[in-house]
Design a protein around this motif. Structure first.
Motif, PDB file in Angstrom:
ATOM      1  N   ARG A 224       0.818  -1.213   0.000  1.00 52.12           N
ATOM      2  CA  ARG A 224       0.000   0.000   0.000  1.00 52.12           C
ATOM      3  C   ARG A 224       0.854   1.266   0.000  1.00 52.12           C
ATOM      4  NH1 ARG A 224      -2.766  -3.922   2.904  1.00 52.12           N
ATOM      5  NH2 ARG A 224      -5.047  -3.803   3.002  1.00 52.12           N
ATOM      6  N   ASN A 225       2.144   1.140   0.267  1.00 51.41           N
ATOM      7  CA  ASN A 225       2.978   2.296   0.595  1.00 51.41           C
ATOM      8  C   ASN A 225       3.640   2.892  -0.649  1.00 51.41           C
ATOM      9  OD1 ASN A 225       4.482   4.228   1.879  1.00 51.41           O
ATOM     10  ND2 ASN A 225       5.959   2.794   2.793  1.00 51.41           N
ATOM     11  N   PHE A 226       3.100   4.018  -1.107  1.00 53.11           N
ATOM     12  CA  PHE A 226       3.712   4.794  -2.191  1.00 53.11           C
ATOM     13  C   PHE A 226       4.190   6.148  -1.677  1.00 53.11           C
ATOM     14  CE2 PHE A 226       1.459   1.634  -4.554  1.00 53.11           C
ATOM     15  CZ  PHE A 226       2.073   1.538  -5.807  1.00 53.11           C
ATOM     16  N   GLY A 227       4.109   6.364  -0.363  1.00 51.45           N
ATOM     17  CA  GLY A 227       4.549   7.622   0.213  1.00 51.45           C
ATOM     18  C   GLY A 227       3.450   8.401   0.902  1.00 51.45           C
ATOM     19  N   GLN A 228       2.193   7.989   0.765  1.00 51.65           N
ATOM     20  CA  GLN A 228       1.109   8.661   1.476  1.00 51.65           C
ATOM     21  C   GLN A 228       1.183   8.325   2.965  1.00 51.65           C
ATOM     22  OE1 GLN A 228      -1.939   6.938  -1.194  1.00 51.65           O
ATOM     23  NE2 GLN A 228      -2.627   9.032  -1.571  1.00 51.65           N
ATOM     24  N   ASP A 229       0.518   9.156   3.776  1.00 49.03           N
ATOM     25  CA  ASP A 229       0.579   8.975   5.221  1.00 49.03           C
ATOM     26  C   ASP A 229      -0.108   7.677   5.641  1.00 49.03           C
ATOM     27  OD1 ASP A 229       1.908  11.323   5.422  1.00 49.03           O
ATOM     28  OD2 ASP A 229       0.347  12.421   6.486  1.00 49.03           O
ATOM     29  N   LEU A 230       0.226   7.225   6.853  1.00 51.46           N
ATOM     30  CA  LEU A 230      -0.275   5.950   7.357  1.00 51.46           C
ATOM     31  C   LEU A 230      -1.805   5.840   7.320  1.00 51.46           C
ATOM     32  CD1 LEU A 230       0.505   3.227   8.587  1.00 51.46           C
ATOM     33  CD2 LEU A 230       0.452   4.322  10.850  1.00 51.46           C
ATOM     34  N   PRO A 231      -2.582   6.886   7.644  1.00 57.11           N
ATOM     35  CA  PRO A 231      -4.036   6.724   7.549  1.00 57.11           C
ATOM     36  C   PRO A 231      -4.499   6.229   6.182  1.00 57.11           C
ATOM     37  CG  PRO A 231      -3.547   8.707   8.767  1.00 57.11           C
ATOM     38  CD  PRO A 231      -2.236   8.188   8.246  1.00 57.11           C
ATOM     39  N   TYR A 232      -3.857   6.671   5.109  1.00 63.95           N
ATOM     40  CA  TYR A 232      -4.262   6.252   3.770  1.00 63.95           C
ATOM     41  C   TYR A 232      -3.913   4.793   3.503  1.00 63.95           C
ATOM     42  CZ  TYR A 232      -6.004  10.728   2.262  1.00 63.95           C
ATOM     43  OH  TYR A 232      -6.785  11.849   2.136  1.00 63.95           O
ATOM     44  N   LEU A 233      -2.936   4.266   4.212  1.00 66.88           N
ATOM     45  CA  LEU A 233      -2.602   2.848   4.078  1.00 66.88           C
ATOM     46  C   LEU A 233      -3.608   1.973   4.815  1.00 66.88           C
ATOM     47  CD1 LEU A 233      -0.024   4.317   3.161  1.00 66.88           C
ATOM     48  CD2 LEU A 233       1.306   2.555   4.292  1.00 66.88           C
TER      49      LEU A 233
END
Length: 827
Positions: free
Chosen positions: A129-138
């Motif tokens: 899920r990690n493309f650089g968005q903050d943890l809530p978005y993951l």
């Protein structure tokens, strides 16, 4: 030694090759082991996800060595024969070897024995899920979750709500250490950019959950572990680029075990973006470093991580007519705000991407350093101890341009020049936070070696928070008698929090288990000094005395039971009490006419059904099925709910409501067929109500029998369909829906966030060349259907020309279609 290993379908043509999938669990408890390493012929080839599952897409023909390792467990080695047919491995690892560092984390995590609703995510789940968005978005695809971003694209200031509760009601810990700010209860993940790259496992508990260190959970708990010990040396890099000039660069390394005792792991990260909103840029930097020593019975680990953020202030949002195009309402905004001709033209031109501020350094600047020292110690065959010391150092400020401000409100005299008296000036100020948070935690765990029916933990913590709040003028057109860095307000706060808890699970009968948990928590909180608040009716020369003294003692019991209906099927029910003290702004920014903040109390009833079949032939060979239905009833006394307004630094203002509740049904399902296709789906149906809600207006006071709690959608769903059409290629479609939300508690159709649906697309392609472990290419397309929607907002009320109450709404628009590309390499 019995391992519980079953290798199925090992016969087949010697020339063939095919997939191997499986599940790794604790041989004693049957609990899945997320993050276990799977090595094929000595080469790391996979790791287990949150459900303990793994997949080897293709195993070549011939004999191979399958090695499974997990810190704190005996290594399992087995011969595997490559063949055409899909194979399934089910392995139970025996505790042993070196100690795991998760003693503190495990003590606070829920399991099937604790009769609570939870979701586990492993390192693989988070990484994809990690493309650089903050943890809530993951976490956006987990049950009952709603996320939002001030800048619109998931980088910078973001927020997460679970069951309608913002992150001030979500207890967050990192390795068992509280992360929530002690005064505001918020967890500002913008201060820890790219934390996701260092997470080894994560658990989201919904409801009160289990007893944890730190503030009480009023919607959920988020328990993060970075205590991953990898035996093999590694080096990794991950880089992303995308819309709005978004960049993410991450480098990680680890030494593996040195001399069978020492490990060192590290990470450097940088994330930057211009943001979807105009003038909403973020420049974020962070590091992570861990050094550990481990022996058969002892693990000592020092961890330090830090984040430095600079974000342009985007917390004002966008006025409603800039989104809707309502010319009349937009002119009203321009007139009421006394906008200049240039600013009026700008709001018309920028529309939904409009930013109120134009000063080039209207920024939030903050540095946060974390230091943790962990000890895990085996105390004989049945006991182990986890303990930690911690220190968090925070320092930062908001810098703002203020136009035409009264000198008197900054503790400065008027200026007389001849016959002219100057009472106002343009200025630039900084509002500072300067704080220390330190303390210690422990958890003593008991599990008889020869009896897995009983598990017990005694734990607790002592923490202290010291925070200075002050403001300085760094420039003024007319400085009066002010000096360089003229200080115009100061107050200091001290908070001491200590707690103790005991919990146990007991398998009374082969099918019936019970769970008990009690926490005692004491809080002492004090503020001395004044706060700058010139618009407050109580203000004298622009400041308000915010001296506060508050003490609380809470006893929070919990109990539950589980019943095994059949293999892989479970019924459970639990009851928990949560109590929580008000936050700083509840004391310092009380709405007019509010008598004073009171502590909240919650009775949480949870009950549900779980169904798990890791290996069936229902939809073909190697089909995995999971389903859970969870009912919750959260009954509040004196719940602090948002009134829809913000203070001058973007903090929501709240008030107590005497009686309120949240009740609903969470349905979650997952199906995977031979690891070629999988579907996960979750939907929450809920009612979120205030009983006998009263709203004061300028002309009267009226009563509503029931009212919907602000920011609490009645329907939230998330669905992910993932396919693997080719070896190493995974494509996923992610669909999110959120129903109508109200900006305040009046249930007024004029003050609401419209329902929205968002479709995202994710693609990851992994190759394993001979010269390195792995190369991965990724693509994330957000909002594929290019929806124009807002995920958050606020409202203000004021008396209209006819004396009736008027409102004006502001929203936080989210980005239209945008993308992120990533390239990763592992060595």
């Amino acid at each position: 030694m019995t391992t519980g290993l079953a290798l199925l379908g090992l016969s087949g043509a010697a020339w063939a090759q095919g997939p191997v999938a499986g599940t790794i669990t604790d041989a004693r408890t049957g609990q899945p082991l997320p993050g276990a390493t799977i090595l094929l012929d000595g080469r790391p080839s996979s790791s287990t996800d949150a459900a303990g599952s793994f997949n080897l897409a293709t195993v070549p023909a011939g004999r191979h060595e399958l090695r499974i390792t997990f810190v704190g467990y005996e290594t399992l080695v087995q011969t595997l024969q490559g063949q055409a047919q899909a194979q399934r491995v089910s392995a139970g690892l025996q505790p042993g070897g070196v100690l795991t560092g998760d003693a503190l984390v495990t003590a606070q995590r829920a399991s099937d024995r604790t009769a609570t609703a939870y979701t586990n995510l492993g390192k693989q789940d988070i990484a994809k899920r990690n493309f650089g968005q903050d943890l809530p978005y993951l976490l956006d695809q987990t049950p009952s979750v709603v996320v939002t971003s001030d800048a619109g694209a998931g980088v910078g200031y973001t927020d997460i709500r679970i069951r309608g509760t913002s992150n001030t009601g979500i207890n967050m810990t990192i390795n068992g250490i509280p992360l929530n700010d002690a005064e505001s209860h918020g967890s500002f993940l913008v201060n820890l950019p790219d934390l996701a790259s260092s997470i080894s496992s994560l658990q989201v508990q919904r409801g009160v959950g289990t007893s944890q260190n730190g503030g009480a959970a009023f919607g959920a708990s988020l328990n993060i572990s970075t205590l991953d010990n990898r035996r093999e040396a590694y080096g990794e890099t991950s880089n992303s680029y995308g819309s709005f000039n978004t960049w993410k660069n991450t480098v990680q390394f680890g030494t593996g075990l040195l001399g069978e005792h020492f490990t060192v792991d590290g990470r450097l990260s940088r994330i930057s973006t211009d943001g979807y909103m105009n003038r909403a840029a973020s420049d974020l930097k962070s590091y992570y470093l861990a050094a550990g020593y481990q022996a058969n019975n002892t693990l000592v680990k020092f961890i330090t991580f830090s984040g430095r953020e600079k974000t342009y202030q985007a917390w004002n949002g966008v006025p409603e007519p800039a989104l809707t195009g309502d010319a009349g309402l937009l002119q009203q905004f321009i007139d009421n705000g006394e906008l200049s001709a240039a600013d009026a033209e700008r709001v018309r031109r920028e529309g939904r991407r409009y930013s109120y501020y134009t000063y080039d350094n209207q920024t939030d600047n903050y540095l946060q350093n974390h230091y943790q020292l962990h000890l895990s110690q085996q105390l004989g065959p049945d006991w182990n101890l986890g303990a930690a010391l911690h220190l968090t150092r925070g320092l930062g400020y908001y810098e703002s341009f203020r136009a035409n401000r009264k000198l008197a409100n900054y503790q400065l005299p008027n200026i007389t020049l001849g016959d002219t008296t100057i009472k106002r000036t343009d200025l630039i100020d900084r509002k500072y936070l300067d704080n220390y948070f330190y303390g210690g935690t422990f958890a003593l765990n008991y599990q008889p070696k020869n009896n897995d029916r009983l598990q017990a933990t005694v734990g607790g913590a002592w923490n202290r928070f010291i925070n200075d709040h002050y403001g300085e003028i760094i420039w003024a057109r007319y400085a009066s008698t002010g000096n360089i860095r003229q200080r115009y307000y100061f107050n200091d706060a001290t908070k001491t929090d200590y707690n103790a808890y005991a919990r146990a699970t007991w398998q009374l009968l082969p099918r019936l288990g019970v769970y008990g948990d009690v926490q005692v928590r004491h809080i002492g909180y004090g503020i001395d000094g004044v706060e700058h608040s010139p618009d407050d009716p109580r203000a004298v020369k622009g400041v308000v005395d915010v001296t506060t003294r508050a003490r609380y003692t809470f006893v929070n019991p919990k109990a539950g039971a589980t019943f095994a209906v059949a293999k892989g099927q479970q019924l459970y029910a639990s009851f928990a009490v949560g109590q929580r003290e008000p936050v700083r702004s509840d004391f310092t920014d009380r709405p007019a006419g509010d008598a004073g903040a009171q502590a909240e109390r919650l009775h949480d009833f949870e009950g549900g059904y779980r169904f798990t079949q890791p290996n069936t032939n229902l939809l073909g060979p190697n089909t995995s099925l999971r389903f859970e239905a969870n009912y919750f009833y959260m009954n509040y006394r004196n719940q602090l709910v948002s009134i829809g307004q913000l203070n001058d630094v973007g903090t929501p203002l709240r008030t107590n409501v005497a009686r309120s509740y949240r009740r609903g049904l969470e349905l979650t399902g997952f199906v995977s067929a031979n690891d070629k296709i999988s579907l996960s789906s979750t939907i929450t149906l809920s009612q979120n109500r205030i009983r006998d809600y009263q709203e004061a207006t300028t002309d009267s006071t009226f009563m509503l029998r029931t009212s919907t709690i602000s920011y609490s959608p009645s329907v939230v769903s998330a669905h992910t369909l993932e396919v693997q059409p080719l070896r190493g290629l995974r494509a996923a479609v992610l669909y999110k829906t959120v129903s109508r939300q109200y900006l305040d508690n009046s249930t007024s159709e004029d003050r609401r966030i419209q329902p929205y649906q968002v479709l995202d697309f994710r693609l990851r392609y992994t190759i394993r060349p001979v010269f390195m472990k792995e190369i991965e290419l990724g693509l994330l397309v957000n909002n594929v259907l290019n929806r124009r929607y807002a995920a958050n907002g606020y409202t203000y009320g004021y008396p209209g020309a006819d004396g009736r109450q008027q409102t004006f709404n502001w929203y936080f628009p989210q980005a239209t279609r945008n993308f992120l590309l990533s390239v990763g390499a592992k060595f």
